[in-house]
Design a protein around this motif. Structure first.
Motif, PDB file in Angstrom:
ATOM      1  N   VAL A  49      27.381   7.629 -24.277  1.00 27.09           N
ATOM      2  CA  VAL A  49      28.250   8.634 -24.875  1.00 27.09           C
ATOM      3  C   VAL A  49      28.192   9.862 -23.966  1.00 27.09           C
ATOM      4  O   VAL A  49      27.119  10.262 -23.511  1.00 27.09           O
ATOM      5  N   GLN A  50      29.344  10.435 -23.724  1.00 31.89           N
ATOM      6  CA  GLN A  50      29.466  11.577 -22.815  1.00 31.89           C
ATOM      7  C   GLN A  50      30.186  12.710 -23.537  1.00 31.89           C
ATOM      8  O   GLN A  50      31.308  12.549 -24.007  1.00 31.89           O
ATOM      9  N   HIS A  51      29.492  13.861 -23.629  1.00 31.40           N
ATOM     10  CA  HIS A  51      30.048  15.007 -24.343  1.00 31.40           C
ATOM     11  C   HIS A  51      31.040  15.763 -23.466  1.00 31.40           C
ATOM     12  O   HIS A  51      30.876  15.851 -22.255  1.00 31.40           O
ATOM     13  N   ASN A  52      32.062  16.317 -24.106  1.00 34.52           N
ATOM     14  CA  ASN A  52      33.102  17.092 -23.436  1.00 34.52           C
ATOM     15  C   ASN A  52      33.284  18.417 -24.157  1.00 34.52           C
ATOM     16  O   ASN A  52      33.530  18.434 -25.359  1.00 34.52           O
ATOM     17  N   ASP A  53      33.136  19.537 -23.451  1.00 33.31           N
ATOM     18  CA  ASP A  53      33.403  20.864 -23.990  1.00 33.31           C
ATOM     19  C   ASP A  53      33.484  21.853 -22.831  1.00 33.31           C
ATOM     20  O   ASP A  53      33.669  21.447 -21.683  1.00 33.31           O
ATOM     21  N   GLU A  54      33.331  23.130 -23.113  1.00 33.35           N
ATOM     22  CA  GLU A  54      33.436  24.151 -22.060  1.00 33.35           C
ATOM     23  C   GLU A  54      32.386  23.984 -20.970  1.00 33.35           C
ATOM     24  O   GLU A  54      32.652  24.206 -19.800  1.00 33.35           O
ATOM     25  N   GLU A  55      31.171  23.616 -21.362  1.00 31.72           N
ATOM     26  CA  GLU A  55      30.101  23.421 -20.381  1.00 31.72           C
ATOM     27  C   GLU A  55      30.207  22.073 -19.683  1.00 31.72           C
ATOM     28  O   GLU A  55      29.866  21.942 -18.516  1.00 31.72           O
ATOM     29  N   PHE A  56      30.657  21.080 -20.415  1.00 25.91           N
ATOM     30  CA  PHE A  56      30.753  19.718 -19.901  1.00 25.91           C
ATOM     31  C   PHE A  56      32.224  19.346 -19.703  1.00 25.91           C
ATOM     32  O   PHE A  56      32.808  18.617 -20.502  1.00 25.91           O
ATOM     33  N   LYS A  57      32.798  19.881 -18.636  1.00 26.76           N
ATOM     34  CA  LYS A  57      34.214  19.643 -18.357  1.00 26.76           C
ATOM     35  C   LYS A  57      34.383  18.342 -17.587  1.00 26.76           C
ATOM     36  O   LYS A  57      33.757  18.139 -16.549  1.00 26.76           O
ATOM     37  N   SER A  58      35.252  17.500 -18.097  1.00 22.12           N
ATOM     38  CA  SER A  58      35.512  16.199 -17.506  1.00 22.12           C
ATOM     39  C   SER A  58      35.742  16.319 -16.006  1.00 22.12           C
ATOM     40  O   SER A  58      36.491  17.181 -15.539  1.00 22.12           O
ATOM     41  N   GLY A  59      35.064  15.455 -15.266  1.00 20.95           N
ATOM     42  CA  GLY A  59      35.234  15.405 -13.818  1.00 20.95           C
ATOM     43  C   GLY A  59      34.303  16.309 -13.027  1.00 20.95           C
ATOM     44  O   GLY A  59      34.246  16.200 -11.811  1.00 20.95           O
ATOM     45  N   THR A  60      33.553  17.183 -13.711  1.00 23.32           N
ATOM     46  CA  THR A  60      32.638  18.078 -12.997  1.00 23.32           C
ATOM     47  C   THR A  60      31.270  17.417 -12.850  1.00 23.32           C
ATOM     48  O   THR A  60      30.924  16.481 -13.576  1.00 23.32           O
ATOM     49  N   SER A  61      30.474  17.929 -11.937  1.00 24.44           N
ATOM     50  CA  SER A  61      29.111  17.424 -11.748  1.00 24.44           C
ATOM     51  C   SER A  61      28.280  17.602 -13.017  1.00 24.44           C
ATOM     52  O   SER A  61      27.500  16.724 -13.389  1.00 24.44           O
ATOM     53  N   ALA A  62      28.412  18.745 -13.693  1.00 23.86           N
ATOM     54  CA  ALA A  62      27.654  19.011 -14.916  1.00 23.86           C
ATOM     55  C   ALA A  62      27.947  17.971 -15.997  1.00 23.86           C
ATOM     56  O   ALA A  62      27.061  17.588 -16.764  1.00 23.86           O
ATOM     57  N   TRP A  63      29.158  17.478 -16.054  1.00 20.52           N
ATOM     58  CA  TRP A  63      29.620  16.528 -17.064  1.00 20.52           C
ATOM     59  C   TRP A  63      29.134  15.101 -16.797  1.00 20.52           C
ATOM     60  O   TRP A  63      28.960  14.304 -17.718  1.00 20.52           O
ATOM     61  N   GLU A  64      28.883  14.769 -15.555  1.00 22.22           N
ATOM     62  CA  GLU A  64      28.542  13.394 -15.185  1.00 22.22           C
ATOM     63  C   GLU A  64      27.239  12.942 -15.833  1.00 22.22           C
ATOM     64  O   GLU A  64      26.305  13.727 -16.004  1.00 22.22           O
ATOM     65  N   ILE A  65      27.178  11.666 -16.160  1.00 27.09           N
ATOM     66  CA  ILE A  65      25.950  11.074 -16.664  1.00 27.09           C
ATOM     67  C   ILE A  65      24.925  11.089 -15.537  1.00 27.09           C
ATOM     68  O   ILE A  65      25.259  10.815 -14.377  1.00 27.09           O
ATOM     69  N   HIS A  66      23.687  11.434 -15.876  1.00 24.68           N
ATOM     70  CA  HIS A  66      22.635  11.559 -14.867  1.00 24.68           C
ATOM     71  C   HIS A  66      22.547  10.276 -14.037  1.00 24.68           C
ATOM     72  O   HIS A  66      22.518   9.172 -14.586  1.00 24.68           O
TER      73      HIS A  66
END
Length: 172
Positions: A49-66
């Motif tokens: 499961v992958q969260h999406n919000d202001e901090e976890f923007k789709s396609g960014t490094s921060a959003w990627e699964i470790h």
């Protein structure tokens, strides 16, 4: 025999950033690697499961699964926008398609996504096992991360989930 799946919630790069890393993150990753490797070895499906919000923007490094627990090709990755991994997602449908009845739950964040998803899974009729040493959070203004984890293990274990340590989880 009832089928089992491993559900890994929100283990994304932003949670391990050196500016504000999640509590005991390195041990979390080791525990998750162990669970994932053992599940894959006996062909237990792993759902991410992958969260999406202001901090976890789709396609960014921060959003990627470790990268240390990255999904294999063909493994299901569910995108969500709330703490509930089932709310307005395909998770329940995908689990039903695979005839999954037992969910082994691990990941982040203990008091939000892990708690809410575990309760919702229970309400939907799944047998939930919470891996009590494989979910994490941060300190709050009132409680340490370990206190939050311990509290949620106790509450969820009393009503919504069986509790097991990583080494106790048996996939078969």
């Amino acid at each position: 025999m009832q089928k089992t799946a491993l559900l890994i919630i929100d283990v994304q790069n932003a949670m391990f950033h050196e500016s504000n890393p999640i509590y005991d993150g390195e041990q979390l990753l080791k525990n998750l690697q162990d669970l994932i490797n053992r599940a894959r070895t006996v062909n237990i499906p792993v759902f991410f499961v992958q969260h999406n919000d202001e901090e976890f923007k789709s396609g960014t490094s921060a959003w990627e699964i470790h990268s240390s627990i990255a999904p294999n090709v063909g493994e299901v990755v569910i995108q969500k926008h709330t703490p509930d991994s089932f709310h307005e997602t395909e998770l329940h449908e995908k689990l039903q398609t695979e005839q999954i009845k037992n969910l082994v739950v691990a990941g982040n964040q203990t008091e939000y996504c892990v708690d809410t998803t575990s309760r919702r899974a229970y309400s939907l009729g799944y047998n939930v096992t919470l891996v009590k040493d494989a979910h994490r959070t941060w300190d709050s203004s009132a409680l340490s991360a370990q206190q939050i984890i311990d509290h949620h293990n106790e509450v969820l274990g009393n009503a919504f989930a069986a509790l097991k340590e990583t080494k106790e989880v048996q996939f078969s």
